[in-house]
Design a protein around this motif. Structure first.
Motif, PDB file in Angstrom:
ATOM      1  N   ASN A   1     -33.961  31.234   8.129  1.00 30.00           N
ATOM      2  CA  ASN A   1     -34.817  30.242   8.756  1.00 30.00           C
ATOM      3  C   ASN A   1     -35.418  30.879   9.995  1.00 30.00           C
ATOM      4  O   ASN A   1     -34.681  31.192  10.930  1.00 30.00           O
ATOM      5  CB  ASN A   1     -33.966  29.015   9.136  1.00 30.00           C
ATOM      6  CG  ASN A   1     -34.758  27.924   9.835  1.00 30.00           C
ATOM      7  OD1 ASN A   1     -35.890  28.135  10.244  1.00 30.00           O
ATOM      8  ND2 ASN A   1     -34.136  26.769   9.987  1.00 30.00           N
TER       9      ASN A   1
ATOM     10  N   GLY B   1     -37.910  21.033   7.746  1.00 31.03           N
ATOM     11  CA  GLY B   1     -37.551  21.369   6.379  1.00 31.03           C
ATOM     12  C   GLY B   1     -36.930  20.194   5.651  1.00 31.03           C
ATOM     13  O   GLY B   1     -35.750  20.221   5.332  1.00 31.03           O
TER      14      GLY B   1
ATOM     15  N   ALA C   1     -43.331  24.557   7.081  1.00 30.17           N
ATOM     16  CA  ALA C   1     -42.353  23.900   6.213  1.00 30.17           C
ATOM     17  C   ALA C   1     -43.095  23.133   5.118  1.00 30.17           C
ATOM     18  O   ALA C   1     -43.603  22.046   5.364  1.00 30.17           O
ATOM     19  CB  ALA C   1     -41.483  22.954   7.035  1.00 30.17           C
TER      20      ALA C   1
ATOM     21  N   PRO D   1     -36.642  17.805   2.386  1.00 28.18           N
ATOM     22  CA  PRO D   1     -36.998  17.738   0.969  1.00 28.18           C
ATOM     23  C   PRO D   1     -38.011  16.615   0.728  1.00 28.18           C
ATOM     24  O   PRO D   1     -37.998  15.590   1.418  1.00 28.18           O
ATOM     25  CB  PRO D   1     -35.673  17.418   0.278  1.00 28.18           C
ATOM     26  CG  PRO D   1     -34.618  17.870   1.242  1.00 28.18           C
ATOM     27  CD  PRO D   1     -35.207  17.641   2.597  1.00 28.18           C
TER      28      PRO D   1
ATOM     29  N   SER E   1     -42.109  21.751   2.209  1.00 33.83           N
ATOM     30  CA  SER E   1     -41.407  20.932   1.213  1.00 33.83           C
ATOM     31  C   SER E   1     -41.764  19.454   1.260  1.00 33.83           C
ATOM     32  O   SER E   1     -41.780  18.779   0.237  1.00 33.83           O
ATOM     33  CB  SER E   1     -39.891  21.082   1.396  1.00 33.83           C
ATOM     34  OG  SER E   1     -39.530  20.748   2.722  1.00 33.83           O
TER      35      SER E   1
ATOM     36  N   HIS F   1     -34.618  21.976  -8.110  1.00 36.39           N
ATOM     37  CA  HIS F   1     -35.240  22.004  -6.780  1.00 36.39           C
ATOM     38  C   HIS F   1     -36.255  23.144  -6.696  1.00 36.39           C
ATOM     39  O   HIS F   1     -37.366  22.959  -6.197  1.00 36.39           O
ATOM     40  CB  HIS F   1     -34.177  22.213  -5.689  1.00 36.39           C
ATOM     41  CG  HIS F   1     -33.477  20.964  -5.249  1.00 36.39           C
ATOM     42  ND1 HIS F   1     -34.105  19.989  -4.520  1.00 36.39           N
ATOM     43  CD2 HIS F   1     -32.210  20.534  -5.438  1.00 36.39           C
ATOM     44  CE1 HIS F   1     -33.234  19.001  -4.263  1.00 36.39           C
ATOM     45  NE2 HIS F   1     -32.075  19.310  -4.818  1.00 36.39           N
TER      46      HIS F   1
ATOM     47  N   TYR G   1     -36.651  27.280   2.892  1.00 34.22           N
ATOM     48  CA  TYR G   1     -37.532  26.139   3.123  1.00 34.22           C
ATOM     49  C   TYR G   1     -38.767  26.457   3.939  1.00 34.22           C
ATOM     50  O   TYR G   1     -39.550  25.569   4.252  1.00 34.22           O
ATOM     51  CB  TYR G   1     -36.738  25.004   3.804  1.00 34.22           C
ATOM     52  CG  TYR G   1     -36.221  24.036   2.770  1.00 34.22           C
ATOM     53  CD1 TYR G   1     -35.221  24.422   1.877  1.00 34.22           C
ATOM     54  CD2 TYR G   1     -36.785  22.767   2.611  1.00 34.22           C
ATOM     55  CE1 TYR G   1     -34.787  23.567   0.887  1.00 34.22           C
ATOM     56  CE2 TYR G   1     -36.357  21.913   1.626  1.00 34.22           C
ATOM     57  CZ  TYR G   1     -35.362  22.306   0.766  1.00 34.22           C
ATOM     58  OH  TYR G   1     -34.951  21.469  -0.223  1.00 34.22           O
TER      59      TYR G   1
ATOM     60  N   LYS H   1     -29.564  19.874   1.578  1.00 33.11           N
ATOM     61  CA  LYS H   1     -30.776  20.176   0.811  1.00 33.11           C
ATOM     62  C   LYS H   1     -30.415  20.432  -0.652  1.00 33.11           C
ATOM     63  O   LYS H   1     -31.120  21.104  -1.385  1.00 33.11           O
ATOM     64  CB  LYS H   1     -31.505  21.348   1.444  1.00 33.11           C
ATOM     65  CG  LYS H   1     -32.090  20.983   2.800  1.00 33.11           C
ATOM     66  CD  LYS H   1     -33.005  22.062   3.344  1.00 33.11           C
ATOM     67  CE  LYS H   1     -33.521  21.683   4.716  1.00 33.11           C
ATOM     68  NZ  LYS H   1     -32.657  22.158   5.810  1.00 33.11           N
TER      69      LYS H   1
ATOM     70  N   HIS I   1     -30.413  28.126  -2.451  1.00 36.12           N
ATOM     71  CA  HIS I   1     -31.741  27.526  -2.383  1.00 36.12           C
ATOM     72  C   HIS I   1     -32.844  28.534  -2.689  1.00 36.12           C
ATOM     73  O   HIS I   1     -33.776  28.725  -1.901  1.00 36.12           O
ATOM     74  CB  HIS I   1     -31.941  26.892  -1.005  1.00 36.12           C
ATOM     75  CG  HIS I   1     -30.897  25.869  -0.646  1.00 36.12           C
ATOM     76  ND1 HIS I   1     -29.553  26.160  -0.601  1.00 36.12           N
ATOM     77  CD2 HIS I   1     -31.004  24.563  -0.322  1.00 36.12           C
ATOM     78  CE1 HIS I   1     -28.872  25.064  -0.264  1.00 36.12           C
ATOM     79  NE2 HIS I   1     -29.721  24.093  -0.089  1.00 36.12           N
TER      80      HIS I   1
ATOM     81  N   TYR J   1     -28.860  28.075   3.120  1.00 46.01           N
ATOM     82  CA  TYR J   1     -29.726  28.184   1.939  1.00 46.01           C
ATOM     83  C   TYR J   1     -29.094  29.047   0.862  1.00 46.01           C
ATOM     84  O   TYR J   1     -29.791  29.681   0.074  1.00 46.01           O
ATOM     85  CB  TYR J   1     -31.107  28.725   2.370  1.00 46.01           C
ATOM     86  CG  TYR J   1     -31.700  27.909   3.489  1.00 46.01           C
ATOM     87  CD1 TYR J   1     -32.207  26.640   3.240  1.00 46.01           C
ATOM     88  CD2 TYR J   1     -31.678  28.370   4.803  1.00 46.01           C
ATOM     89  CE1 TYR J   1     -32.701  25.854   4.268  1.00 46.01           C
ATOM     90  CE2 TYR J   1     -32.174  27.591   5.844  1.00 46.01           C
ATOM     91  CZ  TYR J   1     -32.682  26.335   5.566  1.00 46.01           C
ATOM     92  OH  TYR J   1     -33.163  25.554   6.589  1.00 46.01           O
TER      93      TYR J   1
ATOM     94  N   LEU K   1     -40.181  23.143  -5.608  1.00 45.04           N
ATOM     95  CA  LEU K   1     -40.628  23.820  -4.384  1.00 45.04           C
ATOM     96  C   LEU K   1     -41.628  24.934  -4.662  1.00 45.04           C
ATOM     97  O   LEU K   1     -42.482  25.242  -3.827  1.00 45.04           O
ATOM     98  CB  LEU K   1     -39.415  24.388  -3.632  1.00 45.04           C
ATOM     99  CG  LEU K   1     -38.556  23.368  -2.892  1.00 45.04           C
ATOM    100  CD1 LEU K   1     -37.272  24.029  -2.376  1.00 45.04           C
ATOM    101  CD2 LEU K   1     -39.334  22.753  -1.723  1.00 45.04           C
TER     102      LEU K   1
END
Lengths: 425, 425
Positions: free
Chosen positions: B191, B38, B395, B40, B397, B315, B349, B258, B226, B223, B319
């Motif tokens: 996750n 994960g 993942a 970025p 990203s 972000h 992510y 992140k 996120h 997260y 994403l």
């Protein structure tokens, strides 16, 4: 000047009256001064301010091998930093790991992992023994001792002399006891004595026979580059251990805390490749990597090893006048009267004043009473207990020159007063 | 589109031939793509570049209470950072500590200290039991499991659903067994499933009766901010634990890895004041403080909580197109054919693809063969063993949009091929 031990009782009583009056006058000023911790002063911190400009919004943020320092990865640090600090610490790229901002945290963690899992070559975790022990040269660094105390590791004090710890004693101890698993050392400009281990000391540490096959010397080379008067060369313990056939005996630590910004620098860990492979495998369980942006910031600021050395010359120039002030006061006010002793340091952050036995706590208490904070007496020894009650650590870097002058006046009056009172009985 | 389980053997054999040809064609391209971690992507990293300008050679480097961030001190972090991240994490200044660049390291260390010393309320160190256990919702985060495995903590898998782990099972387990000392959780955009614990789940975790009076939920709120599609509100476990009379049950973790730069951000630890006092006393044995300059850099860049949230919206915008690409591919190529399943994530992510049982390893191997690196199958489960061999973490990203498109094509062909071959038998 007449030495105190040559004075008659009446002369001592007269001296006491005078000192008490002087002390009371200082106390009345209500000062607040601090000579407790080895913190760089503001002039020193200013030296590294340009480092804050080397990375900016338009920087590429790439290490020399193309690694993007802004993203995850590179457990052992970026190659640029490994080269730079490896050169300074006498280690190849395979023998150095660049970690976070604190070498103390890394040392603690290395010790904690040894307790939980053992080190390379251990039969079992150190914590699985009913008791393990560590050799602690004294006077030494309180935070090293705190780690042992916290983890339940018994500390064995060994006297530290101007050329290093008592090697006869250490050789005997470690040869006989398999539960002595290691030793703390600040080998260069020792904390707090300021002396440097001799080549002979380093070689004997590398060669000595240890009953524990998983013996580790925690070599906290915190002041490797921190000369004040004279840059004394310390022999590389890693090299000597390799020569002696004990390559895995040593863990070396250091950081830029007293090079750039305390707590916001980078730290490094040096050991044999075999040790490094073992440690990085374990470290992979707890980290993806440390702050590579800060590594890059440091590398680009210093450019190379010569850049670091030039920077350290500037630190030395600032510190020298402060050490001069301490030494001048100790010589003129105390040594001249035969009150205590000290070893003149060539570098580092401290002067270790050795008071007359039984006087250290009293002196620290008097200073505190008059507004001068010193490191606690006893902090130089395991469990905070100095059996002679003699050592006091003086840290001259943080106060301003004027504050330092006042603080040393109060320190000397306090030391004289405590000594006179001891002699009077 | 015809589902695979409705196909005749002949149809499946035809499908296999076509897929094999498609796979061989991809393989011939010799691609090198990575959907494993994960990380970025570069567009995301660029969002934080202006942060590199907020501290420069003429900055004052002072926290709002005057603390010089360039020097030692402030074990729990600067007050500015405690306020900012405390607001985001729902904690008072006394309930948050700002540490170094890695929450993973902090979690490991919290666990290691528990093993060595116990936690507040422990009768003895966790390591002093013949065996302790941790609850691990699955699918989960491989690095959490690695910490337990490294420290010899037995892991008990509990199924994770879209609203959180199986609470009936957890309540039963923890009520009966005093050696179950805690539980891992990624509560928001888990996750790798991407779902969020329901209010009911959080309340039951706070209230449940635990046989161990020193039970700790390691709440890795990695997260928290996120979101990708929808910012779902997670109930504060600390608040609920307080209400339930179990204020010391939870350790919460998070970081800006992140948010700003992975590995070069700041991390935070949140718990009750009583827990915090206990922990900071222990942490004082291993650290003087963490990187305050980086804390200040973050605070001055974001200014306030709203600043962080606005940043996270950027972000999310980046994403979203990547998650769209993954979901579109999974829907059109796999779901349409009844090949495996997934829960559509609202943030985080990852997308967790659940293959037909027994196919995950095969799919990952096929992908690797065609140049697409995925997280190992099994990594979502303790000891790296997924008993159903079903879960694969995607993942999206890090690869560029073009790379992601190619990688997903290869993934879908591989998943179809593995499924067809299983059905053919």
């Amino acid at each position: 000047m007449k030495k105190y031990d040559e004075m008659t009782k009446e002369e001592l009583l007269g001296e006491q009256r005078q000192l008490q009056a002087a002390f009371d006058a200082y106390k009345a000023k209500g000062l607040k001064l601090n000579m407790a911790r080895g913190k760089p002063g503001s002039e020193q911190l200013a030296l590294s301010m340009p480092m804050l400009d080397v990375l900016n919004a338009s920087s590429d943020c790439k290490a020399e091998d193309g690694v993007d320092c802004r993203n995850y990865g590179e457990l052992s640090g970026i190659v640029d930093a490994k080269k730079l600090f490896g050169e300074l610490m006498g280690a190849s790229e395979e023998e150095i790991l660049i970690s976070g901002s604190s070498s103390l945290s890394f040392m603690y963690d290395a010790m904690a992992r040894a307790m939980l899992k053992g080190v390379l070559g251990s039969d079992k975790p150190w914590g699985a023994y009913p008791k393990i022990k560590f050799i602690c040269p004294v006077p030494g660094y309180d935070r090293h001792f705190a780690i042992c105390e916290f983890l339940g590791i018994e500390m064995i004090s060994v006297p530290l002399y101007a050329d290093g710890p008592d090697m006869d004693m250490i050789e005997k101890l470690v040869a006989e006891d398999e539960t002595i698993k290691g030793m703390w050392s600040v080998p260069k400009y020792t904390n707090p004595m300021g002396s440097v281990y001799s080549d002979e000391t380093v070689r004997r540490l590398a060669k000595m026979n240890t009953a524990a096959k998983d013996f580790r010397i925690f070599w906290d080379n915190a002041y490797a580059l921190h000369h004040v008067y004279k840059d004394i060369q310390l022999l590389s313990l890693l090299d000597e251990c390799k020569k002696a056939g004990n390559p895995n005996r040593v863990y070396m630590f250091g950081s830029t805390s007293k090079i750039t910004f305390p707590g916001s620098g980078v730290s490094y860990f040096v050991c044999s490749k075999e040790n490094m492979d073992y440690n990085t495998k374990q470290l992979g369980m707890q980290a993806i990597g440390w702050d590579k942006m800060n590594m890059l910031r440091h590398v680009r600021f210093f450019k190379n090893a010569a850049g670091v050395k030039a920077h350290m010359d500037k630190h030395a120039a600032i510190l020298r006048s402060r050490f001069d002030a301490v030494i001048e006061a100790l010589d003129s006010e105390l040594a001249s009267r035969g009150v205590g002793s000290y070893v003149k340091p060539e570098g580092g952050y401290f002067v270790a004043y050795k008071a007359e036995n039984g006087c250290a706590k009293k002196i620290v208490a008097l200073c505190k009473d008059a507004g001068v904070v010193l490191t606690n007496a006893g902090a130089t020894h395991p469990y905070g207990k100095d059996p002679e009650d003699a050592y006091i650590r003086i840290a001259p870097s943080y106060p301003s020159p004027e504050e330092l002058k006042s603080a040393m006046e109060i320190f000397c009056v306090s030391a004289r007063l405590a000594t006179v009172e001891k002699l009077i009985g």
